[in-house]
Write a protein that holds these residues in place. Structure first.
Motif, short mmCIF file in Angstrom:
data_model
loop_
_atom_site.label_atom_id
_atom_site.label_comp_id
_atom_site.label_asym_id
_atom_site.label_seq_id
_atom_site.Cartn_x
_atom_site.Cartn_y
_atom_site.Cartn_z
N ILE A 189 -105.22 -9.16 95.94
CA ILE A 189 -105.08 -10.47 96.60
C ILE A 189 -104.82 -11.55 95.56
CG2 ILE A 189 -106.32 -12.20 97.96
CD1 ILE A 189 -107.65 -9.82 99.47
N HIS A 190 -105.46 -11.46 94.40
CA HIS A 190 -105.19 -12.41 93.31
C HIS A 190 -103.73 -12.32 92.88
CE1 HIS A 190 -105.60 -14.57 89.50
NE2 HIS A 190 -104.94 -13.56 88.94
N GLU A 191 -103.24 -11.10 92.69
CA GLU A 191 -101.85 -10.92 92.25
C GLU A 191 -100.86 -11.40 93.31
OE1 GLU A 191 -101.64 -6.81 91.11
OE2 GLU A 191 -102.47 -7.21 89.11
N ALA A 192 -101.21 -11.20 94.58
CA ALA A 192 -100.34 -11.70 95.66
C ALA A 192 -100.28 -13.22 95.63
CB ALA A 192 -100.85 -11.20 97.01
N LYS A 193 -101.42 -13.85 95.37
CA LYS A 193 -101.46 -15.31 95.27
C LYS A 193 -100.61 -15.80 94.10
CE LYS A 193 -104.57 -19.09 94.00
NZ LYS A 193 -105.90 -19.42 93.46
N GLU A 194 -100.80 -15.16 92.94
CA GLU A 194 -100.10 -15.58 91.72
C GLU A 194 -98.59 -15.42 91.84
OE1 GLU A 194 -101.66 -16.88 88.64
OE2 GLU A 194 -102.94 -17.29 90.38
N SER A 244 -116.82 -4.92 108.01
CA SER A 244 -115.63 -4.08 108.08
C SER A 244 -114.73 -4.39 106.89
CB SER A 244 -114.87 -4.34 109.38
OG SER A 244 -114.24 -5.61 109.36
N ILE A 245 -113.84 -3.46 106.56
CA ILE A 245 -112.90 -3.69 105.46
C ILE A 245 -112.02 -4.91 105.77
CG2 ILE A 245 -110.99 -2.70 104.15
CD1 ILE A 245 -113.77 -1.45 103.59
N LYS A 246 -111.68 -5.08 107.02
CA LYS A 246 -110.87 -6.24 107.42
C LYS A 246 -111.64 -7.53 107.16
CE LYS A 246 -108.23 -8.17 111.30
NZ LYS A 246 -107.83 -7.98 112.72
N GLU A 247 -112.91 -7.57 107.55
CA GLU A 247 -113.74 -8.75 107.30
C GLU A 247 -113.88 -9.01 105.81
OE1 GLU A 247 -116.77 -8.57 111.16
OE2 GLU A 247 -117.17 -7.33 109.39
N LEU A 248 -114.05 -7.94 105.04
CA LEU A 248 -114.17 -8.05 103.59
C LEU A 248 -112.91 -8.65 102.99
CD1 LEU A 248 -115.88 -7.35 101.04
CD2 LEU A 248 -114.60 -5.19 100.97
N ALA A 249 -111.75 -8.17 103.44
CA ALA A 249 -110.47 -8.68 102.93
C ALA A 249 -110.35 -10.19 103.16
CB ALA A 249 -109.31 -7.94 103.59
N HIS A 250 -110.78 -10.64 104.32
CA HIS A 250 -110.70 -12.08 104.61
C HIS A 250 -111.70 -12.89 103.78
CE1 HIS A 250 -107.67 -12.36 107.79
NE2 HIS A 250 -108.07 -11.16 108.19
N MET A 251 -112.85 -12.28 103.45
CA MET A 251 -113.81 -12.96 102.57
C MET A 251 -113.21 -13.13 101.17
SD MET A 251 -117.42 -11.17 103.68
CE MET A 251 -118.49 -12.28 102.78
N VAL A 252 -112.59 -12.06 100.67
CA VAL A 252 -111.95 -12.12 99.35
C VAL A 252 -110.81 -13.13 99.36
CG1 VAL A 252 -110.66 -10.82 97.61
CG2 VAL A 252 -112.62 -9.76 98.76
N LYS A 253 -110.03 -13.11 100.43
CA LYS A 253 -108.91 -14.05 100.59
C LYS A 253 -109.38 -15.50 100.46
CE LYS A 253 -105.61 -15.58 104.15
NZ LYS A 253 -105.01 -15.27 105.47
N ALA A 254 -110.50 -15.81 101.11
CA ALA A 254 -111.03 -17.18 101.07
C ALA A 254 -111.49 -17.55 99.67
CB ALA A 254 -112.18 -17.31 102.07
N ASN A 259 -103.12 -17.59 100.73
CA ASN A 259 -102.70 -18.07 102.05
C ASN A 259 -101.87 -17.08 102.85
OD1 ASN A 259 -103.89 -20.67 101.74
ND2 ASN A 259 -102.19 -21.26 100.39
N GLY A 260 -101.64 -15.88 102.29
CA GLY A 260 -100.82 -14.89 102.98
C GLY A 260 -101.59 -14.10 104.01
N GLY A 261 -100.95 -13.03 104.51
CA GLY A 261 -101.56 -12.20 105.55
C GLY A 261 -101.82 -10.78 105.06
N PHE A 262 -102.32 -9.94 105.97
CA PHE A 262 -102.63 -8.54 105.65
C PHE A 262 -101.89 -7.60 106.59
CE2 PHE A 262 -106.77 -10.65 104.42
CZ PHE A 262 -106.55 -10.54 103.05
N VAL A 263 -101.47 -6.45 106.03
CA VAL A 263 -100.91 -5.36 106.82
C VAL A 263 -101.78 -4.14 106.55
CG1 VAL A 263 -98.94 -3.83 107.18
CG2 VAL A 263 -98.56 -6.25 106.70
N PHE A 264 -102.28 -3.51 107.62
CA PHE A 264 -103.14 -2.34 107.46
C PHE A 264 -102.32 -1.07 107.69
CE2 PHE A 264 -105.95 -5.85 108.24
CZ PHE A 264 -106.99 -5.62 107.36
N ASP A 265 -102.27 -0.23 106.64
CA ASP A 265 -101.46 1.00 106.67
C ASP A 265 -102.31 2.14 107.23
OD1 ASP A 265 -99.85 3.15 106.29
OD2 ASP A 265 -99.55 2.85 104.13
#
Length: 312
Positions: A189-194, A244-254, A259-265
């Protein structure tokens, strides 16, 4: 443990061992010993035995292990079972042979069956099939528990086993393929932001639920248990809450400010559906974690940024 007792921390350069080292130093323990893998190969029985014969530690924290995330566990299956079996067998046997007063073996929540009832109670060990992707690592950790029990039964050794939940924090591994889920999310998520990447792909469906304990809290629990716990049965260390992993991802995002989104594979494996520890046994002894998940992620991200500055 007395402040001047000789204490050996196996794995002091790892996240868990490093946290235990910092905790002991903070508490005033002054006679700590540890070796880098370049000077002491814990997989080598002769080297380990010679080390114990020379140093004669009174207490041992066995935090050394070969660790990694789902990809590493599933790819290097032979390495994970062999190296972890050798490390724990050599240290536990040497601790018995050289009259160590007390040893703490650190395991993992993956020792429990994949479909065990939730939350995971200590007595659920060996009641069902393990998660395939980390089965070699889990079997090695189960063997460590049973080694401690067997040396206690046969020789009266005060060897205890502690089972932490998923850990994160200072000194974590942020490798893009071989890290655990939380540090992997922080990095990606950091690299996506950068790099202004509009979305981050996350393995699996995002629905599995996991519990996370900050490394410094684990270290506090380990020192507490080394001072107070002397039973044969293993004991869980966790927070008693999961996300949940989804909830965790949003916590890290914050925390990262992405500001981007997530795709779950969903073509990628989820692993165990849920891993939540029952921590009633530990709570009854008077210990509880102090670092919230959100605060812990903030501290972990600060640590990651420091690593990035060094790497650059």
């Amino acid at each position: 443990m007395q402040l001047n007792d000789k204490i050996y921390i196996a794995g002091h350069r790892g996240m868990v061992g490093g946290a235990i080292k910092r905790k002991l130093e903070k508490d005033g323990f002054s006679n700590l010993i540890y070796h880098n893998s370049s000077s002491l190969d814990l997989r080598n029985q002769q080297q380990v035995d010679s080390f114990f014969e020379e140093e004669r530690p009174a207490y041992v924290f066995l935090a050394a292990a070969k660790v990694g995330g789902i990809v590493a566990n599933n790819t290097f299956r032979a390495d994970f079972i062999y190296e972890n079996l050798m490390i724990e067998a050599n240290i536990i046997h040497a601790a018995y042979k050289h009259n160590v007063s007390k040893l703490m073996f650190l395991g993992s929540s993956c020792i429990y069956p994949k479909m065990a009832p939730q939350p995971l109670k200590e007595e659920y060990l060996l009641t069902g099939t393990l998660e395939y992707t980390n089965e070699p690592y889990a079997i090695a950790k189960i063997a460590g528990i049973k080694l401690c029990e067997a040396y206690r039964d046969q020789y009266g050794c005060n060897f205890i086993s502690v089972m932490p939940t998923n850990l994160y924090g200072i000194g974590d591994n942020y490798h893009p393929q071989n890290s655990h889920v939380l540090p992997a999310l922080i990095r990606r998520i950091h690299e996506a932001k950068e790099n202004n990447i509009p979305e981050v792909t996350i393995w699996g469906t995002g629905t599995p639920r996991r519990e996370f304990l900050y490394s410094e809290d684990l270290a506090d629990a380990c020192v507490f248990l080394m001072q107070t716990y002397n039973e044969k049965a293993l004991i869980n260390v966790g927070v008693g809450e999961d996300v949940s992993i989804k909830e965790l991802a949003h916590m890290v995002k914050a925390v990262v400010g992405y500001n981007g989104g997530f795709v779950f594979d969903s073509s990628k494996p989820d692993g165990t559906p849920r891993k939540l520890m029952d921590v009633n046994k530990l709570s009854s002894l008077g210990w509880k974690h102090v670092t919230s998940l959100n605060r812990g992620i903030e501290l972990a991200y600060e640590d990651f940024l420091k690593k990035e500055l060094i790497r650059q």
